[in-house]
Design an enzyme around this catalytic site. Structure first.
Site, mmCIF file in Angstrom:
data_model
loop_
_atom_site.group_PDB
_atom_site.id
_atom_site.type_symbol
_atom_site.label_atom_id
_atom_site.label_comp_id
_atom_site.label_asym_id
_atom_site.label_seq_id
_atom_site.Cartn_x
_atom_site.Cartn_y
_atom_site.Cartn_z
ATOM 1 N N LYS A 1 1.845 -3.759 6.101
ATOM 2 C CA LYS A 1 2.113 -3.636 4.803
ATOM 3 C C LYS A 1 3.434 -2.983 4.436
ATOM 4 O O LYS A 1 4.241 -3.351 3.652
ATOM 5 C CB LYS A 1 1.352 -2.246 4.105
ATOM 6 N N SER B 1 0.845 -1.038 -0.096
ATOM 7 C CA SER B 1 0.072 0.077 -0.054
ATOM 8 C C SER B 1 0.790 1.223 -0.139
ATOM 9 O O SER B 1 2.024 1.090 0.246
ATOM 10 C CB SER B 1 -0.700 -0.022 1.281
ATOM 11 N N TYR C 1 -2.431 -1.739 10.140
ATOM 12 C CA TYR C 1 -2.348 -1.746 8.658
ATOM 13 C C TYR C 1 -1.050 -1.045 8.229
ATOM 14 O O TYR C 1 -0.472 -2.005 7.255
ATOM 15 C CB TYR C 1 -3.502 -0.919 8.141
HETATM 16 N N1 LIG Z 1 -8.613 -0.300 -2.200
HETATM 17 C C1 LIG Z 1 -7.395 0.510 -1.763
HETATM 18 O O1 LIG Z 1 -7.435 2.120 -1.848
HETATM 19 C C2 LIG Z 1 -6.165 -0.246 -1.281
HETATM 20 C C3 LIG Z 1 -5.066 0.751 -1.163
HETATM 21 C C4 LIG Z 1 -4.100 -0.009 -0.611
HETATM 22 C C5 LIG Z 1 -3.967 -1.326 -0.399
HETATM 23 N N2 LIG Z 1 -4.845 -1.946 -0.526
HETATM 24 C C6 LIG Z 1 -4.862 -3.406 -0.641
HETATM 25 O O2 LIG Z 1 -5.362 -4.136 -1.609
HETATM 26 C C7 LIG Z 1 -5.614 -5.670 -1.268
HETATM 27 C C8 LIG Z 1 -7.103 -5.580 -1.897
HETATM 28 O O3 LIG Z 1 -8.180 -5.030 -1.305
HETATM 29 P P1 LIG Z 1 -9.120 -4.273 -2.263
HETATM 30 O O4 LIG Z 1 -8.955 -2.732 -2.017
HETATM 31 O O5 LIG Z 1 -9.542 -5.098 -3.383
HETATM 32 O O6 LIG Z 1 -10.411 -4.504 -1.113
HETATM 33 P P2 LIG Z 1 -11.645 -5.297 -0.900
HETATM 34 O O7 LIG Z 1 -12.621 -5.388 -1.998
HETATM 35 O O8 LIG Z 1 -12.054 -5.438 0.452
HETATM 36 O O9 LIG Z 1 -10.811 -6.882 -1.226
HETATM 37 C C9 LIG Z 1 -9.961 -7.675 -0.185
HETATM 38 C C10 LIG Z 1 -10.570 -9.139 -0.078
HETATM 39 O O10 LIG Z 1 -10.031 -9.700 0.959
HETATM 40 C C11 LIG Z 1 -10.731 -10.714 1.430
HETATM 41 N N3 LIG Z 1 -10.393 -11.030 2.824
HETATM 42 C C12 LIG Z 1 -10.360 -10.279 3.937
HETATM 43 N N4 LIG Z 1 -9.922 -10.655 5.027
HETATM 44 C C13 LIG Z 1 -9.619 -11.988 4.668
HETATM 45 C C14 LIG Z 1 -9.337 -13.292 5.360
HETATM 46 N N5 LIG Z 1 -9.132 -13.274 6.623
HETATM 47 N N6 LIG Z 1 -9.218 -14.524 4.665
HETATM 48 C C15 LIG Z 1 -9.477 -14.336 3.174
HETATM 49 N N7 LIG Z 1 -9.827 -13.402 2.600
HETATM 50 C C16 LIG Z 1 -9.632 -12.165 3.246
HETATM 51 C C17 LIG Z 1 -12.063 -9.801 1.775
HETATM 52 O O11 LIG Z 1 -13.258 -10.633 1.811
HETATM 53 P P3 LIG Z 1 -14.475 -9.882 2.717
HETATM 54 O O12 LIG Z 1 -15.072 -9.350 1.288
HETATM 55 O O13 LIG Z 1 -15.420 -11.276 3.174
HETATM 56 O O14 LIG Z 1 -14.090 -8.927 3.609
HETATM 57 C C18 LIG Z 1 -12.128 -9.103 0.138
HETATM 58 O O15 LIG Z 1 -12.682 -10.046 -0.902
HETATM 59 C C19 LIG Z 1 -5.678 -5.175 0.044
HETATM 60 O O16 LIG Z 1 -4.807 -6.086 0.759
HETATM 61 C C20 LIG Z 1 -5.941 -3.992 0.642
HETATM 62 O O17 LIG Z 1 -4.959 -3.765 1.975
HETATM 63 C C21 LIG Z 1 -6.109 -1.455 -1.084
#
Ligand SMILES: NC(=O)c1ccc[n+]([C@@H]2O[C@H](COP(=O)([O-])OP(=O)(O)OC[C@H]3O[C@@H](n4cnc5c(N)ncnc54)[C@H](OP(=O)(O)O)[C@@H]3O)[C@@H](O)[C@H]2O)c1
Length: 264
Positions: A158, A141, A154
């Site tokens: 990361k 991130s 968090y």
């Molecule tokens: N979106 C941003 O702005 C952003 C910025 C920086 C980094 N990131 C990183 O990008 C990655 C993807 O996130 P995203 O933004 O696409 O968000 P997202 O749509 O919430 O996707 C994250 C996925 O991880 C799953 N998850 C959470 N806890 C879990 C567990 N214990 N075991 C298995 N699966 C689990 C979630 O399932 P549930 O739906 O059941 O919760 C969800 O499907 C994450 O690592 C996040 O930290 C995102």
């Protein structure tokens, strides 16, 4: 990386960037092993993949459960899947101050965002080495590069990914293991909705900053291009990525800005 006809394992595939990358890769007649804790979400992802003519296997996985990660990885390998790339997106975020966050919350976030990712990587790495190489991808991130209010655990998880994966990269160049670290800024996904509050409950809403981010589909296109070029760091976002330069070249400005940032 030439994706055509190969097998990729994608975690966090039920939603957001993981799901969008599945759609992006499905164009290349690939086999996708998709994991998440959300089974219903995975079933929706299956439809997108199959409609593009690629094949798919679901492995429901809780990234906080190391024994089950090891068991699932062994099963997948023993079934003869030959994994060319492990792309890990599963993760949770946080919305609480250091002073009010119980240590159990820090541990939970580290367990999912760091130890879970490490466990799956360790389970797959020997298999990749045996097969002559592969691509390992972890999602860090912007706050994997600097601290940020309300994100202490968090941001720590990361940051830790950088230490682990850069070490792994150095050790395994000779084994043809490629490593890419994704650095998303703001992407419109559910990440803030499921972020942990101080009492361990979910934040429950999409923050305004998040809502102004790029779409998950645009993020997936950027990620796809970076993976194709096997870039070591892939920056995924809009103007907020400027913060990386500010932190590096003008640290005093970063310290000033960070201390004045609003919660979200
Ligand atoms: N979106 C941003 O702005 C952003 C910025 C920086 C980094 N990131 C990183 O990008 C990655 C993807 O996130 P995203 O933004 O696409 O968000 P997202 O749509 O919430 O996707 C994250 C996925 O991880 C799953 N998850 C959470 N806890 C879990 C567990 N214990 N075991 C298995 N699966 C689990 C979630 O399932 P549930 O739906 O059941 O919760 C969800 O499907 C994450 O690592 C996040 O930290 C995102």
């Amino acid at each position: 990386m030439d994706f055509t006809g190969k097998t990729f394992w994608i975690t966090g595939a039920a939603s957001g960037m993981g799901k969008a990358l599945c759609a992006e890769l499905a164009r290349f007649n690939v086999r996708l092993i998709i994991s998440d804790r959300d089974k219903e979400g995975l079933e929706k992802t299956v439809k997108t993949i199959e409609s593009s003519g690629s094949t798919v296997r679901i492995e429901v996985l809780d990234m906080a459960d190391t024994p089950s990660i090891m068991k699932t990885a062994n099963k997948v390998i023993n079934d003869g899947e030959k994994i060319a790339g492990l792309y890990q997106f599963a993760g949770i975020s946080q919305r609480s101050l250091v002073v009010e966050t119980p240590i159990d919350n820090d541990r939970k976030i580290m367990e999912i965002n760091f130890f879970g990712v490490v466990a799956l990587t360790k389970a797959i790495l020997p298999h990749m080495i045996e097969n002559g190489g592969g691509q390992l991808v972890a999602t860090s991130s912007l706050v994997g590069k600097f601290g940020f209010p309300y994100r202490s655990a968090y941001a720590s998880s990361k940051h830790a990914l950088f230490g682990f994966f850069e070490s792994l990269m150095a050790e395994n160049k000779k084994n043809n293991i490629k490593v890419s670290l994704l650095i998303p800024g703001r992407v419109q996904t559910n990440i803030s909705k499921f972020a942990l509050k101080k009492d361990g409950s979910e934040h429950g809403k999409i923050d305004p900053g998040q809502a102004k981010g790029i779409s998950a589909e645009k993020a997936a296109r950027i990620i796809y291009k970076g993976l194709k070029k096997e870039k070591k760091e892939i920056w995924v976002g809009g103007s907020e990525m400027l913060m990386l330069h500010i932190r590096r070249f003008f640290p005093a400005i970063y310290y000033y800005m960070a201390s004045r940032l609003k919660a979200m």
